[in-house]
Design a protein around this motif. Sequence first.
Motif, PDB file in Angstrom:
ATOM      1  N   ARG A   1      43.543  11.728 -55.501  1.00  0.00           N
ATOM      2  CA  ARG A   1      44.711  10.633 -55.694  1.00  0.00           C
ATOM      3  C   ARG A   1      44.397   9.750 -54.542  1.00  0.00           C
ATOM      4  O   ARG A   1      44.496   8.557 -54.484  1.00  0.00           O
ATOM      5  CB  ARG A   1      45.800  11.177 -55.899  1.00  0.00           C
ATOM      6  N   ASP A   2      44.171  10.242 -53.294  1.00  0.00           N
ATOM      7  CA  ASP A   2      44.503   9.649 -51.818  1.00  0.00           C
ATOM      8  C   ASP A   2      43.431   8.537 -51.865  1.00  0.00           C
ATOM      9  O   ASP A   2      43.826   7.257 -51.333  1.00  0.00           O
ATOM     10  CB  ASP A   2      44.151  10.395 -50.746  1.00  0.00           C
ATOM     11  N   GLY A   3      42.248   8.540 -52.544  1.00  0.00           N
ATOM     12  CA  GLY A   3      41.237   7.561 -52.260  1.00  0.00           C
ATOM     13  C   GLY A   3      41.344   6.792 -53.595  1.00  0.00           C
ATOM     14  O   GLY A   3      40.767   5.552 -53.421  1.00  0.00           O
ATOM     15  N   GLY A   4      42.459   6.624 -54.388  1.00  0.00           N
ATOM     16  CA  GLY A   4      42.597   5.648 -55.383  1.00  0.00           C
ATOM     17  C   GLY A   4      42.186   5.920 -56.767  1.00  0.00           C
ATOM     18  O   GLY A   4      42.244   5.275 -57.844  1.00  0.00           O
ATOM     19  N   THR A   5      41.464   7.372 -56.885  1.00  0.00           N
ATOM     20  CA  THR A   5      40.897   7.632 -58.302  1.00  0.00           C
ATOM     21  C   THR A   5      42.024   8.406 -58.945  1.00  0.00           C
ATOM     22  O   THR A   5      42.805   9.267 -58.595  1.00  0.00           O
ATOM     23  CB  THR A   5      40.014   8.433 -58.146  1.00  0.00           C
ATOM     24  N   THR A   6      42.528   7.985 -60.120  1.00  0.00           N
ATOM     25  CA  THR A   6      43.518   8.809 -60.971  1.00  0.00           C
ATOM     26  C   THR A   6      43.007   9.168 -62.646  1.00  0.00           C
ATOM     27  O   THR A   6      41.860   8.749 -62.755  1.00  0.00           O
ATOM     28  CB  THR A   6      44.744   7.642 -61.148  1.00  0.00           C
ATOM     29  N   PRO A   7      43.562  10.284 -62.708  1.00  0.00           N
ATOM     30  CA  PRO A   7      43.050  10.731 -64.268  1.00  0.00           C
ATOM     31  C   PRO A   7      43.221   9.596 -65.440  1.00  0.00           C
ATOM     32  O   PRO A   7      42.542   9.802 -66.346  1.00  0.00           O
ATOM     33  CB  PRO A   7      43.762  11.958 -64.492  1.00  0.00           C
ATOM     34  N   GLU A   8      44.281   8.778 -65.162  1.00  0.00           N
ATOM     35  CA  GLU A   8      44.641   8.010 -66.154  1.00  0.00           C
ATOM     36  C   GLU A   8      43.583   6.862 -66.207  1.00  0.00           C
ATOM     37  O   GLU A   8      43.409   6.207 -67.368  1.00  0.00           O
ATOM     38  CB  GLU A   8      46.155   7.390 -66.159  1.00  0.00           C
ATOM     39  N   ARG A   9      43.242   5.947 -64.937  1.00  0.00           N
ATOM     40  CA  ARG A   9      42.484   5.151 -64.973  1.00  0.00           C
ATOM     41  C   ARG A   9      41.034   5.398 -65.016  1.00  0.00           C
ATOM     42  O   ARG A   9      39.910   4.494 -65.645  1.00  0.00           O
ATOM     43  CB  ARG A   9      42.703   4.285 -63.723  1.00  0.00           C
TER      44      ARG A   9
ATOM     45  N   PRO B   1      39.033   8.797 -66.113  1.00  0.00           N
ATOM     46  CA  PRO B   1      39.155  10.120 -66.361  1.00  0.00           C
ATOM     47  C   PRO B   1      37.933  10.823 -66.055  1.00  0.00           C
ATOM     48  O   PRO B   1      37.931  12.069 -65.552  1.00  0.00           O
ATOM     49  CB  PRO B   1      39.547  10.203 -67.899  1.00  0.00           C
ATOM     50  N   ALA B   2      36.762  10.384 -66.310  1.00  0.00           N
ATOM     51  CA  ALA B   2      35.440  10.844 -66.077  1.00  0.00           C
ATOM     52  C   ALA B   2      35.139  11.064 -64.596  1.00  0.00           C
ATOM     53  O   ALA B   2      34.512  12.160 -64.106  1.00  0.00           O
ATOM     54  CB  ALA B   2      34.246   9.983 -66.714  1.00  0.00           C
ATOM     55  N   GLU B   3      35.310  10.002 -63.596  1.00  0.00           N
ATOM     56  CA  GLU B   3      35.227  10.344 -62.129  1.00  0.00           C
ATOM     57  C   GLU B   3      36.279  11.189 -61.782  1.00  0.00           C
ATOM     58  O   GLU B   3      36.039  11.936 -60.748  1.00  0.00           O
ATOM     59  CB  GLU B   3      35.446   8.901 -61.614  1.00  0.00           C
ATOM     60  N   TRP B   4      37.536  11.253 -62.330  1.00  0.00           N
ATOM     61  CA  TRP B   4      38.350  12.239 -61.836  1.00  0.00           C
ATOM     62  C   TRP B   4      37.980  13.462 -62.207  1.00  0.00           C
ATOM     63  O   TRP B   4      38.134  14.416 -61.026  1.00  0.00           O
ATOM     64  CB  TRP B   4      39.629  12.029 -62.328  1.00  0.00           C
ATOM     65  N   ALA B   5      37.450  13.843 -63.206  1.00  0.00           N
ATOM     66  CA  ALA B   5      37.117  15.441 -63.672  1.00  0.00           C
ATOM     67  C   ALA B   5      35.785  15.540 -62.820  1.00  0.00           C
ATOM     68  O   ALA B   5      35.760  16.790 -62.346  1.00  0.00           O
ATOM     69  CB  ALA B   5      36.796  15.123 -64.975  1.00  0.00           C
ATOM     70  N   ALA B   6      34.893  14.727 -62.645  1.00  0.00           N
ATOM     71  CA  ALA B   6      33.611  15.020 -61.777  1.00  0.00           C
ATOM     72  C   ALA B   6      34.089  15.374 -60.214  1.00  0.00           C
ATOM     73  O   ALA B   6      33.490  16.268 -59.716  1.00  0.00           O
ATOM     74  CB  ALA B   6      32.924  13.910 -61.833  1.00  0.00           C
ATOM     75  N   SER B   7      34.935  14.683 -59.829  1.00  0.00           N
ATOM     76  CA  SER B   7      35.272  14.918 -58.582  1.00  0.00           C
ATOM     77  C   SER B   7      36.159  16.224 -58.432  1.00  0.00           C
ATOM     78  O   SER B   7      35.800  17.036 -57.441  1.00  0.00           O
ATOM     79  CB  SER B   7      36.181  13.754 -57.798  1.00  0.00           C
ATOM     80  N   TYR B   8      36.883  16.444 -59.229  1.00  0.00           N
ATOM     81  CA  TYR B   8      37.730  17.783 -59.296  1.00  0.00           C
ATOM     82  C   TYR B   8      36.776  18.897 -59.411  1.00  0.00           C
ATOM     83  O   TYR B   8      36.764  20.029 -58.733  1.00  0.00           O
ATOM     84  CB  TYR B   8      38.655  17.616 -60.636  1.00  0.00           C
ATOM     85  N   GLU B   9      35.800  18.830 -60.360  1.00  0.00           N
ATOM     86  CA  GLU B   9      34.635  19.964 -60.617  1.00  0.00           C
ATOM     87  C   GLU B   9      34.065  19.999 -59.011  1.00  0.00           C
ATOM     88  O   GLU B   9      33.710  21.387 -58.417  1.00  0.00           O
ATOM     89  CB  GLU B   9      33.779  19.254 -61.556  1.00  0.00           C
TER      90      GLU B   9
END
Length: 531
Positions: A348-356, A358-366
């Motif tokens: 989130r600090d870098g500006g990626t959100t699951p709402e905006r 979702p695919a990039e959020w999930a990949a980063s989380y993994e």
Amino acid sequence: MPLGDPTIDPRLLPLLRDDLAAASYTVDGVEDFLGPLAAAALHREQAVPALRVARAALGGATETASGQTEASREPRAVLTALFLLGLEVTRADVDAALPTVGTDGATRLGLVVAAGTGPGDGVRALLDLRPYDAADATGPVSWWLASDLGELATGRRLAGDHVLGAGGASITLAQVTMRTPVGRVLDLGTGCGIQALHASRHAGAVVATDISRRALRFAEFNAALDQVHLDLREGSMLEPVAGELFDLVVSNPPFVITPRAAGTGTIPDYEYRDGGRAGDDLVRDLIQGVGDVLAPGGVAQLLGNWEHRRGEGWTERVGGWLDEAGLDGWVIQREVLDPAEYAETWIRDGGTTPEREPAEWAASYEAWLDDFATRDVEAVGFGIVTLRKPVAPSGTSLRRLEEHTGSVRQPLGGHLAASLAAHDWLEATDDAALAAARLTVAPDVSEERYLTPGAGDPNVVIIRQGDGLGRGIQASAGLAALVGASDGELSVGQLTAAIASLFEVPAGELAGELLPAVRGLVRDGFLTPAP
């Protein structure tokens, strides 16, 4: 790409400084304009209430006889909308809010870009320029700080070379830094220069380094705007100051633990937080290497993350780093996040959100969870590290690793300095000398008593500290009596003997119980040697 870089113009900067002050563009001025609801929301990175206030304030204008638009807005409203909220205002707005610098001067300084030369043409900020108030161990201070516009103002993810302003970690470090007057200070990883500005108030000379050329440009601009001289140097970690010695090193280094394995290229690198090292290696290397640039008796204070790995306590892990460093060390762990919480925070600090996204959020989380799994990381700690280079040939004497996640009384720097001084006094004071010492209770100390209803004596006595770390110590009846009677008139030994007589216990036995406890209370600032 970044929106812009500041430009230093010695003629314009004093005019800008005067205009900002005349506009009441201060922390109090901005909060007064926004009101308590919108100001509080903006501190939580929620802009909607502030945008409503700003748009209402910018809603009206008048026309001159020639038909041109004439700004009638309050200057601090214009500057808040422009620099804090990323709103477009008119050239007439800026010319009125900054009457001596004007839109043209602000453009030359790299602060804004104008769509045209007409009074009604739009002007947008290229940089975040905001007032900054703080209280460190030297006292209160007010400056203005330029940095890159954040996601709140731009609505976009941060650039890799984003220059951060005074964030939460920076403010924490400024408050916990000891402000004893010193000769030379090093601010390692200066960013926009906030730690170096603070250091300038109690140091003869300040060297500030950063690997980011853009960060140094902002630090140079802020130093010039706030009338502070800094020696700025480009380079990684300790390289720009190799062979030099400093009395104080402060660092809010790029300590964020970021996945580095192959296949994690979707995670952006941010210069302000990513040091390019695996795991917590950067913090380890800084702790182990900073002694090379510390003068004897010199102190280093830094923030950092460290991994809690399965089968290895964090105190064992970080304590090993201190052993390798050969420095006195005091580490206070202030926060612990599990791997999932940590990943969420920094994605989130870098500006990626699951709402905006979702695919990039999930990949980063993994990627983050996979990276932690390779090292059996169960949690990540965050805290304050204070290091000191021994003066005496006998070497290190301080090794303290503790967890304190509760509230603290800021600024903490004075308390930390007093505790180090108390440690040194105790090291030079054997039990006989301690028994002969006269002590006084610190003015922030209070006593809490808990009794069973109807009982004449308390079941539990807590000696509570109001300042510093706000420690609470459960005290025996004898220790509580000694603390209560410590007014500097009688020595510890005399008080112990009197209490032993009152309790009808052997004085030597009571002294064996009380003297170690008294040492702890002196170390933590509950008791202080009488003058």
